[in-house]
Scaffold this active site. Sequence first.
Site, PDB file in Angstrom:
ATOM      1  N   TYR A   6      -7.827  -3.547   6.688  1.00  0.00           N
ATOM      2  CA  TYR A   6      -8.569  -4.801   6.585  1.00  0.00           C
ATOM      3  C   TYR A   6      -9.135  -4.924   5.177  1.00  0.00           C
ATOM      4  O   TYR A   6     -10.081  -4.241   4.804  1.00  0.00           O
ATOM      5  CB  TYR A   6      -9.705  -4.851   7.610  1.00  0.00           C
ATOM      6  CG  TYR A   6      -9.274  -4.700   9.053  1.00  0.00           C
ATOM      7  CD1 TYR A   6      -7.969  -4.954   9.459  1.00  0.00           C
ATOM      8  CD2 TYR A   6     -10.190  -4.300  10.023  1.00  0.00           C
ATOM      9  CE1 TYR A   6      -7.586  -4.814  10.787  1.00  0.00           C
ATOM     10  CE2 TYR A   6      -9.821  -4.163  11.351  1.00  0.00           C
ATOM     11  CZ  TYR A   6      -8.517  -4.408  11.721  1.00  0.00           C
ATOM     12  OH  TYR A   6      -8.158  -4.262  13.043  1.00  0.00           O
ATOM     13  N   SER A  31      -8.970  -9.142  20.136  1.00  0.00           N
ATOM     14  CA  SER A  31      -8.689 -10.571  20.343  1.00  0.00           C
ATOM     15  C   SER A  31      -8.982 -10.985  21.788  1.00  0.00           C
ATOM     16  O   SER A  31      -8.163 -11.654  22.427  1.00  0.00           O
ATOM     17  CB  SER A  31      -7.236 -10.901  19.979  1.00  0.00           C
ATOM     18  OG  SER A  31      -6.987 -10.667  18.617  1.00  0.00           O
ATOM     19  N   PRO A  32     -10.145 -10.611  22.328  1.00  0.00           N
ATOM     20  CA  PRO A  32     -10.450 -10.962  23.718  1.00  0.00           C
ATOM     21  C   PRO A  32     -10.672 -12.452  23.926  1.00  0.00           C
ATOM     22  O   PRO A  32     -10.661 -12.926  25.062  1.00  0.00           O
ATOM     23  CB  PRO A  32     -11.730 -10.171  23.997  1.00  0.00           C
ATOM     24  CG  PRO A  32     -12.399 -10.072  22.661  1.00  0.00           C
ATOM     25  CD  PRO A  32     -11.276  -9.908  21.680  1.00  0.00           C
ATOM     26  N   LEU A  33     -10.844 -13.182  22.819  1.00  0.00           N
ATOM     27  CA  LEU A  33     -11.001 -14.635  22.891  1.00  0.00           C
ATOM     28  C   LEU A  33      -9.760 -15.350  22.377  1.00  0.00           C
ATOM     29  O   LEU A  33      -9.827 -16.496  21.919  1.00  0.00           O
ATOM     30  CB  LEU A  33     -12.241 -15.072  22.097  1.00  0.00           C
ATOM     31  CG  LEU A  33     -13.564 -14.528  22.638  1.00  0.00           C
ATOM     32  CD1 LEU A  33     -14.719 -14.915  21.731  1.00  0.00           C
ATOM     33  CD2 LEU A  33     -13.814 -15.019  24.067  1.00  0.00           C
TER      34      LEU A  33
END
Length: 331
Positions: free
Chosen positions: A57, A206-208
């Site tokens: 990142y 990325s739970p959303l």
Amino acid sequence: MQKRILGHSGLEVSAIGLGCMGLNFGYGQALSQQDGIALIRAAVERGVTFFDTAEVYGPFTNEQMVGAALAPVRDKVVIATKFGFDIDPATGKQSGTNSRPDHIRAVADASLKRLGIEVIDLFYQHRVDPAVPIEDVAGAVRDLIAQGKVRHFGLSEPSAQTLRRAHAVQPITAIQNEYSLWTRGPETNGVLQACEELGIGFVPYSPLGKGFLTGAMSKDTALADGDFRRILPRFTPEAMEKNQALVDLLKRIADTKAATPAQIALAWLLAQKPWIVPIPGTTKLHRLDENIGAADVVLTADDLAEIERAAAAITVEGERYPAHLLATTGR
């Protein structure tokens, strides 16, 4: 903030963590170092104790931001970072996977320095390297644990078979795979089952749905230059229009709970297993508060059954990654 334990490891973390990638990488817009540190510290003040980063990142700059932000509370938080890519230190260019044991050791030392810490709490292999036996990877991390440089071992996006092989060499504390109401592969590919059998925690990234499940996006949303979602099949205008049905479902449930679609999406994950800990990311304080609030949303058995019935009637449009990236998962 409620706490959860990742599998049988004894590693206790907040029920909702913070995925730090998007603070300065991946979405085309980056917070300044100062603003990123402020958001991370706001999460700490609200009870978040689980923070996720990776060398790739930035590359490298996200670890520096996370380390600087958490330095004053180091003994109160859990820091997870990742290895597994070949990254040119001069240009930052990534050229495939690299989980050779000597490379893992070098990355651990570099990450420790960037984070400004003496031990990495949770060290994930970011993607399985087909050129290196997973037993060798697990052995290298086992050695780092013996040396006191790492506390816990994790994998990201492994197959169930790879997970089992690695765990036989060095017990795995957690895996980090994509999992949400629109990415439910772990339920059918054996990964969740293996975690349950082996006592391994599951950390959904990325739970959303990379922002889509919040309800803040539509087919008319213009993604910024440099936003990696521009290459994802699910983020074409056509796919987003068709996938709006899933957001509508979340909104319908949210209205009955005085909650938001994002909170229902996170609460649904929390309700699946007691050892699941999602790590939503955000750059906005009000979204941070919203995500944390999901831990207090209670979904009853009837709520979950209704979500399941309605979701079963919705076909998600588009793969989660383009083919070349999808090929790096489930190895």
